[in-house]
Design a protein around this motif. Structure first.
Motif, PDB file in Angstrom:
ATOM      1  N   GLY A 169       0.690  -1.222  -0.188  1.00 21.90           N
ATOM      2  CA  GLY A 169      -0.272  -0.012   0.029  1.00 21.90           C
ATOM      3  C   GLY A 169       0.962   1.065   0.037  1.00 21.90           C
ATOM      4  N   SER A 170       0.283   2.285   0.191  1.00 18.35           N
ATOM      5  CA  SER A 170       0.909   3.651   0.286  1.00 18.35           C
ATOM      6  C   SER A 170       0.136   4.656   1.422  1.00 18.35           C
ATOM      7  N   ARG A 171       0.606   5.784   1.390  1.00 19.19           N
ATOM      8  CA  ARG A 171      -0.183   6.875   2.240  1.00 19.19           C
ATOM      9  C   ARG A 171      -1.417   7.161   1.694  1.00 19.19           C
ATOM     10  N   PHE A 172      -1.811   6.938   0.238  1.00 19.79           N
ATOM     11  CA  PHE A 172      -3.169   7.281  -0.093  1.00 19.79           C
ATOM     12  C   PHE A 172      -4.001   5.741   0.047  1.00 19.79           C
ATOM     13  N   SER A 173      -3.428   4.607   0.315  1.00 25.14           N
ATOM     14  CA  SER A 173      -4.388   3.412   0.553  1.00 25.14           C
ATOM     15  C   SER A 173      -5.677   3.462   1.061  1.00 25.14           C
ATOM     16  N   LEU A 174      -5.750   4.434   2.439  1.00 20.82           N
ATOM     17  CA  LEU A 174      -6.823   4.442   3.199  1.00 20.82           C
ATOM     18  C   LEU A 174      -7.660   5.671   2.746  1.00 20.82           C
TER      19      LEU A 174
END
Length: 281
Positions: A92-97
């Protein structure tokens, strides 16, 4: 992420906002910005996504694999707001959620989400190793340091109302931030009698890395961040590295969620952790 899960997470973190001044929810929109911090002394880079309550109508935000609606660069709603730090799953990444982050911002929260180095969509070289969770815990600490010292973000945060939420190994890191400590005493027996094809932790490749995990120096070190007043562990992993004693140091409100429909459910250990927690979450 399902609407039911979003609603469950929101209800949990609303306990951080009991004193938040009443604002008509429909007037709030998810403001959005990013932060990139580089420390040349330590060669550490931290990329953060920040959501916050705003009033300007959102527009399309496109980051390749993640497309969502937010009011990029909008003026924030004045005042101090409760903060939630999000720790994404592997790959994932900082944008996933972003869906959860946007929902929280619409309800008066500031949300800070880092991209975890060496355990993200571009690199997962710490899989089945201690740094996968211990490094995440340190990066959550650092994300809080950055948010609480940034001239534009810090004024929006109520430092007395901070929560942490993690998914997968991020959920394990959330347990560490809440006060739990790692303990390797159970690991040598974990794979006994198990079919290695039925449990990803017990494949020859994973077991080799997990043995190194268990022998890591200072494995039982504390990663507790006392700024965090509530935590949520979503589909956490590595329950075999926790015992009732090592979990007994959790003294803050804790939410424990499983995700049984996820295809990697065998990596998730919510039930094992539930059985080891001295106090019900």
């Amino acid at each position: 992420m399902s609407r039911r899960l979003l609603f469950s997470l929101y209800l949990f973190f609303i306990c951080l906002a009991l004193c938040f001044p009443a604002v008509a929810a429909p007037t709030l929109q998810p403001g959005f910005r990013t932060l990139g911090i580089w420390n040349p002394d330590t060669s550490v880079r931290m990329d953060l996504a920040v959501w916050y309550p705003a009033r300007r109508s959102p527009s399309r935000v496109d980051y390749g694999d993640w497309v969502f609606s937010a009011s990029r660069g909008a003026a924030p709603v004045e005042g101090q707001h409760p903060l939630v730090v999000l720790s994404h799953d592997s790959a994932g990444s900082r944008f996933s959620l972003h869906a959860l982050a946007s929902q929280l911002a619409r309800n008066g929260f500031v949300v800070v989400a880092p991209t975890h180095a060496h355990d993200n969509v571009d690199s997962m070289d710490t899989l089945f190793t201690a740094p996968q969770v211990t490094r995440r815990a340190r990066q959550i600490n650092l994300a809080l340091d950055i948010a609480l010292s940034h001239p534009d973000v810090a004024p929006l945060i109520d430092p007395q109302r901070i929560g942490g939420l993690g998914v997968g190994p991020g959920g394990t890191a959330a347990l560490l931030i809440a006060g739990a400590r790692l303990d390797s005493t159970v690991w040598p027996l974990y794979c006994a009698g198990k079919d290695e094809d039925a449990d990803p932790y017990c494949t020859p490749w994973a077991r080799q890395r997990m043995n190194v995990f268990a022998a890591a120096p200072d494995l039982s070190a504390s990663y507790r961040d006392r700024r965090v007043r509530a935590a949520s562990a979503v589909a956490p992993s590595y329950a075999m590295f926790f015992t009732p004693t090592s979990l007994s140091r959790i003294r803050i409100p804790l939410q424990l969620l499983r995700a049984e429909k996820n295809r990697l459910y065998t990596l998730q250990h919510a039930e094992r952790l539930l059985g080891s927690l001295p106090q019900p979450p």
